[in-house]
Motif scaffolding. Structure first.
Motif, mmCIF file in Angstrom:
data_model
loop_
_atom_site.group_PDB
_atom_site.id
_atom_site.type_symbol
_atom_site.label_atom_id
_atom_site.label_comp_id
_atom_site.label_asym_id
_atom_site.label_seq_id
_atom_site.Cartn_x
_atom_site.Cartn_y
_atom_site.Cartn_z
ATOM 1 N N ILE A 95 65.996 45.228 13.017
ATOM 2 C CA ILE A 95 66.557 46.035 14.088
ATOM 3 C C ILE A 95 67.662 45.201 14.718
ATOM 4 O O ILE A 95 67.464 44.018 15.016
ATOM 5 C CB ILE A 95 65.488 46.406 15.136
ATOM 6 C CG1 ILE A 95 64.378 47.239 14.482
ATOM 7 C CG2 ILE A 95 66.107 47.177 16.295
ATOM 8 C CD1 ILE A 95 63.207 47.525 15.407
ATOM 9 N N VAL A 132 64.823 49.738 21.334
ATOM 10 C CA VAL A 132 65.504 49.316 20.113
ATOM 11 C C VAL A 132 66.913 49.893 20.063
ATOM 12 O O VAL A 132 67.161 51.006 20.513
ATOM 13 C CB VAL A 132 64.715 49.735 18.851
ATOM 14 C CG1 VAL A 132 63.344 49.097 18.838
ATOM 15 C CG2 VAL A 132 64.613 51.245 18.727
ATOM 16 N N GLU A 134 70.195 50.244 17.276
ATOM 17 C CA GLU A 134 70.785 50.068 15.964
ATOM 18 C C GLU A 134 72.291 50.238 16.110
ATOM 19 O O GLU A 134 72.779 51.319 16.473
ATOM 20 C CB GLU A 134 70.234 51.094 14.967
ATOM 21 C CG GLU A 134 68.812 50.797 14.492
ATOM 22 C CD GLU A 134 68.774 49.631 13.523
ATOM 23 O OE1 GLU A 134 68.994 49.847 12.320
ATOM 24 O OE2 GLU A 134 68.531 48.492 13.963
#
Length: 237
Positions: A95, A132, A134
């Motif tokens: 990630i 998270v 990306e």
């Protein structure tokens, strides 16, 4: 997921958050102006300079009692995840960014020095949020990146993980929901990407006024409640 009708009021409040911090709304805009004239585009690597700016701003917007720890290139070790059909899949990968939020100074210091998911799992009771990010170039498929979030949720025994997929300019926001029986997961995603891309004004490119503050405001809220489903006072419905 779609933004609520009171987005203008929320953006005004977001501009005021962390006004006395180094990365205030005004300084974020100055930082983005600098990147516009300094960093070549487009590439996945250069997009991270823009992502960094928004994450720094989001950290300044969190309540003073909450500590944020940013981890770059977060490795998710192999984990077996049961699916709704009864089979199992092996999830593993990287990630680009993870964010941990805690209200304990010692826990924050621990994560600064021990960023691995195994250490995070051992301290998970002290974690208020796990988020998270990306950071990818344009034209990527979200389905290619959700499994890493699912693997992290499984490792941490969380039923919800919030995240974003971005190329630095455009931002998609998502909530991953692990099924109640632990087998499989689903996700909800913003109905469109929200853009802070520079705009042409004759011969010059300029950073738009409202979108960066809106994106930073959503990020700050998303990060603070990274392990929760949508709340009544969320930006989205």
């Amino acid at each position: 997921l779609s933004l609520k009708d009171d987005v203008a009021e929320r953006v005004n409040a977001a501009r005021l958050a962390g006004a006395d911090h180094f990365m205030s709304s005004m300084n974020m805009h100055k930082f983005l102006d600098m990147l516009l004239c300094l960093v070549a585009r487009p590439s996945e690597a250069s997009s991270r300079t823009w992502v960094d700016a928004f994450l720094y701003r989001a950290s300044a917007m969190l309540p003073p009692a909450k500590r944020m720890v940013l981890n770059v290139e977060y490795s998710v070790s192999q984990v077996s995840v049961p699916t709704a059909s009864g089979s199992e899949v092996i999830l593993v990968g990287f990630i680009d960014y993870t964010v941990v939020v805690t209200n304990d100074v010692k826990t924050a210091r621990y994560f600064l020095n021990h960023p691995g998911v195994r250490n995070l799992a051992q301290q998970i009771e002290s974690v208020l949020g796990f988020f998270v990010v990306e950071a990818k170039d344009r034209d990527v498929k979200l389905d290619d990146h959700v499994p890493q979030a699912n693997a992290a949720a499984t490792k941490l025994k969380k039923t919800h993980i919030r995240g974003t997929l971005t190329n630095g300019y455009e931002w998609l926001f998502l909530v991953l929901n692990v099924n109640s029986n632990g087998k499989g997961a689903s996700y909800r995603i913003s109905d469109r990407s929200y853009s802070a891309a520079p705009q042409e004004t004759g011969v010059n490119m300029v950073i738009p006024d409202m979108p960066p503050d809106m994106i930073a405001g959503i990020l700050a809220s998303w990060i603070e409640h990274g392990c929760e489903d949508l709340l009544e006072d969320d930006w989205f419905i």
